[in-house]
Design an enzyme around this catalytic site. Structure first.
Site, PDB file in Angstrom:
ATOM      1  N   SER A  11      -0.571  13.174   3.546  1.00 18.87           N
ATOM      2  CA  SER A  11       0.541  14.071   4.238  1.00 18.87           C
ATOM      3  C   SER A  11       1.155  13.095   5.147  1.00 18.87           C
ATOM      4  CB  SER A  11      -0.180  15.065   5.199  1.00 18.87           C
ATOM      5  OG  SER A  11      -0.696  15.974   4.232  1.00 18.87           O
ATOM      6  N   ILE A  14       5.743   9.854   2.831  1.00 14.59           N
ATOM      7  CA  ILE A  14       5.942  10.440   1.582  1.00 14.59           C
ATOM      8  C   ILE A  14       5.655  11.846   1.363  1.00 14.59           C
ATOM      9  CG2 ILE A  14       5.735  10.264  -1.046  1.00 14.59           C
ATOM     10  CD1 ILE A  14       5.511   7.203  -0.510  1.00 14.59           C
ATOM     11  N   ARG A  89       0.753  -5.670  -2.823  1.00 14.50           N
ATOM     12  CA  ARG A  89       0.107  -4.567  -3.354  1.00 14.50           C
ATOM     13  C   ARG A  89      -1.303  -4.778  -3.666  1.00 14.50           C
ATOM     14  NH1 ARG A  89       5.566  -3.725  -4.941  1.00 14.50           N
ATOM     15  NH2 ARG A  89       6.173  -1.502  -4.742  1.00 14.50           N
ATOM     16  N   ASN A  96      -7.907   1.046  -1.246  1.00  8.04           N
ATOM     17  CA  ASN A  96      -7.197   2.252  -1.830  1.00  8.04           C
ATOM     18  C   ASN A  96      -8.122   2.450  -3.251  1.00  8.04           C
ATOM     19  OD1 ASN A  96      -5.539   2.586  -0.006  1.00  8.04           O
ATOM     20  ND2 ASN A  96      -3.728   1.912  -1.151  1.00  8.04           N
ATOM     21  N   HIS A 176       4.466  -1.922 -11.669  1.00  8.28           N
ATOM     22  CA  HIS A 176       5.103  -1.680 -10.572  1.00  8.28           C
ATOM     23  C   HIS A 176       4.855  -2.754  -9.415  1.00  8.28           C
ATOM     24  CE1 HIS A 176       7.342   0.576  -7.596  1.00  8.28           C
ATOM     25  NE2 HIS A 176       6.206   0.758  -6.939  1.00  8.28           N
TER      26      HIS A 176
END
Length: 322
Positions: A11, A14, A89, A96, A176
């Protein structure tokens, strides 16, 4: 008819933008999930209170338990640590990855029939891990990357030619990240391919190369400007386009990080390619012909993604058994 339930896992910036866009487009009811107590509840209440002004009907709720995902038709995952200045990234990988394992377990238990869109970076590796952790069919788990990268390419091209973005189409394939592959021959202005526009004198190849390079570094450019986080308006809008195509069976052709199992010569990896998204999820992978420098660039991008996936396998080898 009951509205569809859309779960937003994460939340932050984004997640909040997604929640508001879902209301504005009247795609369904929203449950916002986050591990931070009060944050999803507060944002859900704030957005719900905008509905009388914006003129939409939807139920919003916030939760800190995965039980809230129960029977969600769509799950959009933004949970994880955001990218910060100086951080690649790849740096995000180990942190993550653990988040994706937890989120995947929650989706598996409470929303096993959902269409799942992953936004968390490093995207191509995280969506791979999320699919493994959730055990959902690969066609029901996709990564949001190509829609955003193509949108950036389209915007830069429209700005260069001083034309409407609606008349510009663009294709960006591959991972990406810095190795993404913007395809100029499949990118057009009113149906006219970019190479033809160069021949017509509208621009130069050198200028197109500059725009391609800016597209590749589009995310980093915003991170460096914001200094406190990463992009959220365009990523959210891109994910909503994917969710809407699924919920309304629009069958749009969108570039997404999709699971490849032989297509483009790639096996068991998520890589950005054009796909058709409809009510069954990824209904078709559009295997366009790649040759010469485009093929070389795509293979290089795939190799970069493979490196991230291999790193995931070393950190969490148990994912392979799921």
């Amino acid at each position: 008819m009951a509205r569809d339930k859309i779960a937003l896992i994460g939340s932050g910036q984004i997640g909040g933008t997604l929640a508001h866009l879902i209301g504005l487009k009247e795609l369904g009811d929203v449950v916002m999930f986050d591990i931070a107590e009060g944050v999803p509840q507060g944002k859900a209440l704030d957005i719900a209170q905008s509905s009388p002004v914006d003129g939409f009907d939807a139920h919003y709720s916030g939760a800190n338990s995965y039980e809230a995902l129960d029977n969600a038709k769509v799950c959009i995952v933004t949970a994880g640590v955001p990218r910060k200045p100086g951080m690649s990234r790849d740096d995000l990988l180990s942190i993550n990855l653990k988040v994706m394992e937890q989120v995947g377990a929650g989706i598996k238990k409470y929303a096993p029939d959902a269409f799942v869109i992953c936004i968390t970076n490093p995207l191509d590796a995280m969506v791979w891990a999320l699919q493994k952790a959730s055990g959902l069919p690969a066609k029901k788990v996709v990564g949001m990357a190509g829609v955003l990268d193509s949108a950036r390419f389209r915007y830069f091209l429209a700005d260069e030619f001083n034309v409407s973005v609606e008349d510009v189409t663009a294709f960006v394939l591959g991972g990406h990240g810095d190795t993404m592959v913007p395809l100029t021959k499949y990118s057009t202005v009113a149906g006219i391919p970019l190479p033809d526009l160069v021949k017509m004198g509208w621009t130069s190849q050198a200028r197109i190369d500059e725009i391609v390079d800016r597209t590749r570094n589009g995310g980093a450019e915003i991170v460096n400007l914001l200094k406190t986080g990463s992009a959220y308006y365009a990523p959210a809008a891109s994910a909503i386009a994917m969710a809407e195509s699924y919920l309304r069976d629009k069958k749009r052709v969108l570039p997404c990080a999709a699971h490849l199992n032989g297509e483009f010569g790639v096996k068991d990896m998520y890589v950005g390619v054009p796909v058709v998204i409809g009510s069954k999820g990824v209904e078709r992978i559009v295997e366009i012909e790649l040759a010469g420098k485009d093929r070389e660039a795509f293979d290089k991008s795939v190799a970069a993604v493979q490196g991230l996936v291999d790193a995931c396998k070393k950190i969490a080898p148990d994912l392979l058994g799921r």
